[in-house]
Motif scaffolding. Structure first.
Motif, PDB file in Angstrom:
ATOM      1  N   ALA A  26      59.279 -33.633  70.733  1.00 43.71           N
ATOM      2  CA  ALA A  26      59.238 -32.185  70.534  1.00 43.71           C
ATOM      3  C   ALA A  26      58.556 -31.499  71.708  1.00 43.71           C
ATOM      4  O   ALA A  26      59.058 -30.509  72.255  1.00 43.71           O
ATOM      5  N   VAL A  27      57.412 -32.021  72.111  1.00 46.01           N
ATOM      6  CA  VAL A  27      56.706 -31.467  73.269  1.00 46.01           C
ATOM      7  C   VAL A  27      57.435 -31.833  74.559  1.00 46.01           C
ATOM      8  O   VAL A  27      57.509 -31.036  75.495  1.00 46.01           O
ATOM      9  N   GLY A  28      57.982 -33.035  74.592  1.00 43.34           N
ATOM     10  CA  GLY A  28      58.685 -33.481  75.789  1.00 43.34           C
ATOM     11  C   GLY A  28      59.879 -32.621  76.139  1.00 43.34           C
ATOM     12  O   GLY A  28      60.241 -32.496  77.315  1.00 43.34           O
ATOM     13  N   THR A  29      60.491 -31.984  75.138  1.00 45.69           N
ATOM     14  CA  THR A  29      61.636 -31.108  75.404  1.00 45.69           C
ATOM     15  C   THR A  29      61.232 -29.957  76.325  1.00 45.69           C
ATOM     16  O   THR A  29      61.943 -29.617  77.271  1.00 45.69           O
ATOM     17  N   PHE A  30      60.078 -29.365  76.067  1.00 49.53           N
ATOM     18  CA  PHE A  30      59.598 -28.277  76.921  1.00 49.53           C
ATOM     19  C   PHE A  30      59.185 -28.798  78.297  1.00 49.53           C
ATOM     20  O   PHE A  30      59.443 -28.158  79.320  1.00 49.53           O
ATOM     21  N   ILE A  31      58.556 -29.961  78.321  1.00 48.81           N
ATOM     22  CA  ILE A  31      58.092 -30.522  79.595  1.00 48.81           C
ATOM     23  C   ILE A  31      59.268 -30.873  80.493  1.00 48.81           C
ATOM     24  O   ILE A  31      59.261 -30.583  81.695  1.00 48.81           O
ATOM     25  N   VAL A  32      60.289 -31.503  79.920  1.00 43.74           N
ATOM     26  CA  VAL A  32      61.475 -31.865  80.700  1.00 43.74           C
ATOM     27  C   VAL A  32      62.180 -30.606  81.191  1.00 43.74           C
ATOM     28  O   VAL A  32      62.634 -30.537  82.346  1.00 43.74           O
ATOM     29  N   GLN A  33      62.296 -29.609  80.315  1.00 40.66           N
ATOM     30  CA  GLN A  33      62.966 -28.367  80.693  1.00 40.66           C
ATOM     31  C   GLN A  33      62.242 -27.675  81.836  1.00 40.66           C
ATOM     32  O   GLN A  33      62.866 -27.023  82.685  1.00 40.66           O
ATOM     33  N   ARG A  34      60.924 -27.834  81.893  1.00 35.85           N
ATOM     34  CA  ARG A  34      60.140 -27.195  82.941  1.00 35.85           C
ATOM     35  C   ARG A  34      59.955 -28.091  84.167  1.00 35.85           C
ATOM     36  O   ARG A  34      59.213 -27.753  85.081  1.00 35.85           O
ATOM     37  N   ARG A  35      60.598 -29.236  84.155  1.00 38.31           N
ATOM     38  CA  ARG A  35      60.561 -30.188  85.270  1.00 38.31           C
ATOM     39  C   ARG A  35      59.136 -30.692  85.544  1.00 38.31           C
ATOM     40  O   ARG A  35      58.689 -30.768  86.689  1.00 38.31           O
ATOM     41  N   LEU A  36      58.448 -31.032  84.468  1.00 37.68           N
ATOM     42  CA  LEU A  36      57.104 -31.607  84.572  1.00 37.68           C
ATOM     43  C   LEU A  36      57.066 -32.943  83.831  1.00 37.68           C
ATOM     44  O   LEU A  36      56.160 -33.208  83.049  1.00 37.68           O
ATOM     45  N   GLY A 151      57.771 -21.550  69.683  1.00 34.17           N
ATOM     46  CA  GLY A 151      58.956 -22.197  70.245  1.00 34.17           C
ATOM     47  C   GLY A 151      59.831 -21.267  71.068  1.00 34.17           C
ATOM     48  O   GLY A 151      60.275 -21.604  72.161  1.00 34.17           O
ATOM     49  N   ARG A 152      60.100 -20.072  70.557  1.00 35.37           N
ATOM     50  CA  ARG A 152      60.982 -19.135  71.253  1.00 35.37           C
ATOM     51  C   ARG A 152      60.371 -18.693  72.584  1.00 35.37           C
ATOM     52  O   ARG A 152      61.050 -18.660  73.614  1.00 35.37           O
ATOM     53  N   GLU A 153      59.076 -18.359  72.578  1.00 36.15           N
ATOM     54  CA  GLU A 153      58.413 -17.925  73.806  1.00 36.15           C
ATOM     55  C   GLU A 153      58.337 -19.055  74.833  1.00 36.15           C
ATOM     56  O   GLU A 153      58.548 -18.832  76.033  1.00 36.15           O
ATOM     57  N   LEU A 154      58.058 -20.259  74.355  1.00 41.28           N
ATOM     58  CA  LEU A 154      57.988 -21.398  75.272  1.00 41.28           C
ATOM     59  C   LEU A 154      59.355 -21.708  75.868  1.00 41.28           C
ATOM     60  O   LEU A 154      59.451 -22.119  77.034  1.00 41.28           O
ATOM     61  N   PHE A 155      60.405 -21.504  75.081  1.00 41.28           N
ATOM     62  CA  PHE A 155      61.758 -21.722  75.596  1.00 41.28           C
ATOM     63  C   PHE A 155      62.060 -20.754  76.738  1.00 41.28           C
ATOM     64  O   PHE A 155      62.588 -21.150  77.780  1.00 41.28           O
ATOM     65  N   VAL A 156      61.727 -19.488  76.559  1.00 40.15           N
ATOM     66  CA  VAL A 156      61.961 -18.508  77.620  1.00 40.15           C
ATOM     67  C   VAL A 156      61.168 -18.869  78.866  1.00 40.15           C
ATOM     68  O   VAL A 156      61.674 -18.792  79.995  1.00 40.15           O
ATOM     69  N   LEU A 157      59.920 -19.286  78.679  1.00 40.24           N
ATOM     70  CA  LEU A 157      59.087 -19.664  79.821  1.00 40.24           C
ATOM     71  C   LEU A 157      59.680 -20.846  80.572  1.00 40.24           C
ATOM     72  O   LEU A 157      59.725 -20.851  81.810  1.00 40.24           O
ATOM     73  N   CYS A 158      60.141 -21.847  79.844  1.00 39.97           N
ATOM     74  CA  CYS A 158      60.680 -23.046  80.483  1.00 39.97           C
ATOM     75  C   CYS A 158      62.013 -22.775  81.169  1.00 39.97           C
ATOM     76  O   CYS A 158      62.345 -23.430  82.156  1.00 39.97           O
ATOM     77  N   GLN A 159      62.773 -21.818  80.656  1.00 38.69           N
ATOM     78  CA  GLN A 159      64.043 -21.478  81.280  1.00 38.69           C
ATOM     79  C   GLN A 159      63.837 -20.735  82.597  1.00 38.69           C
ATOM     80  O   GLN A 159      64.455 -21.061  83.607  1.00 38.69           O
ATOM     81  N   ASP A 160      62.986 -19.727  82.597  1.00 40.09           N
ATOM     82  CA  ASP A 160      62.779 -18.912  83.795  1.00 40.09           C
ATOM     83  C   ASP A 160      61.411 -18.235  83.681  1.00 40.09           C
ATOM     84  O   ASP A 160      61.237 -17.310  82.881  1.00 40.09           O
ATOM     85  N   GLU A 161      60.464 -18.687  84.478  1.00 37.63           N
ATOM     86  CA  GLU A 161      59.108 -18.131  84.405  1.00 37.63           C
ATOM     87  C   GLU A 161      59.079 -16.671  84.822  1.00 37.63           C
ATOM     88  O   GLU A 161      58.349 -15.859  84.244  1.00 37.63           O
ATOM     89  N   GLU A 162      59.870 -16.316  85.816  1.00 34.54           N
ATOM     90  CA  GLU A 162      59.895 -14.923  86.268  1.00 34.54           C
ATOM     91  C   GLU A 162      60.482 -14.008  85.191  1.00 34.54           C
ATOM     92  O   GLU A 162      60.001 -12.890  84.981  1.00 34.54           O
ATOM     93  N   VAL A 203      59.784 -38.329  77.318  1.00 32.78           N
ATOM     94  CA  VAL A 203      60.874 -37.977  78.229  1.00 32.78           C
ATOM     95  C   VAL A 203      62.194 -38.631  77.846  1.00 32.78           C
ATOM     96  O   VAL A 203      63.238 -37.974  77.805  1.00 32.78           O
ATOM     97  N   ILE A 204      62.177 -39.937  77.544  1.00 30.79           N
ATOM     98  CA  ILE A 204      63.428 -40.676  77.343  1.00 30.79           C
ATOM     99  C   ILE A 204      64.235 -40.148  76.153  1.00 30.79           C
ATOM    100  O   ILE A 204      65.454 -39.945  76.281  1.00 30.79           O
ATOM    101  N   PRO A 205      63.642 -39.905  74.977  1.00 25.13           N
ATOM    102  CA  PRO A 205      64.464 -39.355  73.888  1.00 25.13           C
ATOM    103  C   PRO A 205      65.080 -38.002  74.222  1.00 25.13           C
ATOM    104  O   PRO A 205      66.200 -37.700  73.787  1.00 25.13           O
ATOM    105  N   VAL A 206      64.366 -37.190  75.005  1.00 23.31           N
ATOM    106  CA  VAL A 206      64.916 -35.894  75.419  1.00 23.31           C
ATOM    107  C   VAL A 206      66.100 -36.106  76.356  1.00 23.31           C
ATOM    108  O   VAL A 206      67.149 -35.464  76.221  1.00 23.31           O
ATOM    109  N   ALA A 207      65.934 -37.002  77.322  1.00 22.77           N
ATOM    110  CA  ALA A 207      67.037 -37.297  78.235  1.00 22.77           C
ATOM    111  C   ALA A 207      68.229 -37.873  77.489  1.00 22.77           C
ATOM    112  O   ALA A 207      69.390 -37.588  77.818  1.00 22.77           O
TER     113      ALA A 207
END
Length: 289
Positions: A26-36, A151-162, A203-207
């Motif tokens: 669950a947390v890894g989804t945001f981390i992977v999306q943000r390339r961390l 979740g919604r706010e974190l998704f927007v952040l991970c998609q595009d910080e600007e 990371v692996i389950p998200v990938a």
């Protein structure tokens, strides 16, 4: 199998595996999306210093690991955000400082030993106690709560910080929230897969899920399913033979799932491509109509 379910040690290990299998992807989804993707590794090394500090001070290693890993996660996010050093350099500092500090403190701690160090580095799910389960459960509730509420706010952040900043979202707070949630997840998983392998379960389950799904929510939900399957599968594999380490089994099962999903995903995408090439123009007309 039913006899194992009656044993308290197996019940505790099963609960721990389920909680880790849910939280890490669950947390890894945001981390992977943000390339961390390597953030979990860096925090895992810092958490080792917290574990050793617990042995040195005679307190609970899990709680000291929470404090130190959260502090390390906040520090790395602040350093990254201010641009004083690049993200990979800051992660490297966490890697080296965390592992060196942990080994040093464990060596001088009363009762410290290589066996205890290895149990946190590579996991020791069979030694999980009821007290550990309560701590892990509390941390898991906090992690899932953050995912549900923000979740919604974190998704927007991970998609595009600007874009998130332009939308008026508290980017600094949300960035710190991701880092702190990742730190809590590392501590949750360290008794199951170990600090050196915890990032793999994030990371692996998200990938794997990304090979089969498209939407963000579908990716997270599927990743959590794969995480639970890998965690429980690795635990069951370790019950077959005492020589099979559960942490390594969990990661290898997750990797096998990724390879299988990669092959299935290519087959599905090829079928979609062939179908779209045959009926693509008709479908587009119907969609416009």
């Amino acid at each position: 199998m039913f006899e194992l379910l009656r044993e308290q040690l197996f019940q505790l290990a099963l609960v721990a595996a389920l909680l880790v299998g849910l939280c890490a992807p669950a947390v890894g989804t945001f981390i992977v999306q943000r390339r961390l993707a390597l953030l979990g590794d860096g925090i895992g090394h810092v958490a080792l210093t917290g574990v050793a500090l617990g042995f040195l001070t005679g307190t609970t290693p899990v709680l000291t690991a929470v404090i130190i890993s959260v502090a390390g996660a906040v520090a790395i996010e602040l350093v990254r955000a201010r641009g004083r050093t690049s993200g990979d350099v800051a992660l490297a500092l966490l890697f080296y400082g965390g592992i060196a500090g942990g080994v040093m403190l464990m060596a001088i701690a009363p009762g410290g030993s290589n066996a205890k160090l290895n149990s946190y580095l590579f996991g020791a799910i069979a030694s999980v106690t009821p007290a550990d389960i309560w701590v892990i459960a509390a941390l898991a509730v906090a992690v899932i709560g953050v995912v549900v509420i923000f979740g919604r706010e974190l998704f927007v952040l991970c998609q595009d910080e600007e874009m998130a900043r332009a939308s008026g979202l508290p980017v600094r707070f949300l960035s710190l929230l991701i880092a702190v949630t990742a730190a809590l997840t590392v501590v949750i998983a360290m008794r199951v897969v170990g600090l050196l392998l915890v990032s793999a379960l994030m990371v692996i389950p998200v990938a794997t899920s990304q090979q089969l799904t498209r939407g963000f929510r579908a990716t997270m939900a599927t990743a959590m399913v794969f995480g639970v399957l890998a965690s429980v599968g690795g635990l069951l594999a370790s019950t077959v033979s005492p020589k099979v380490p559960p942490g390594a089994s969990i990661v290898l099962i997750a990797l096998a799932g990724f390879v299988l999903a990669l092959a299935v995903g290519k087959f599905v995408r090829r079928g979609r491509s062939d179908e779209e090439s045959r009926v693509g123009p008709t479908m587009r007309v119907e969609e416009v109509a």
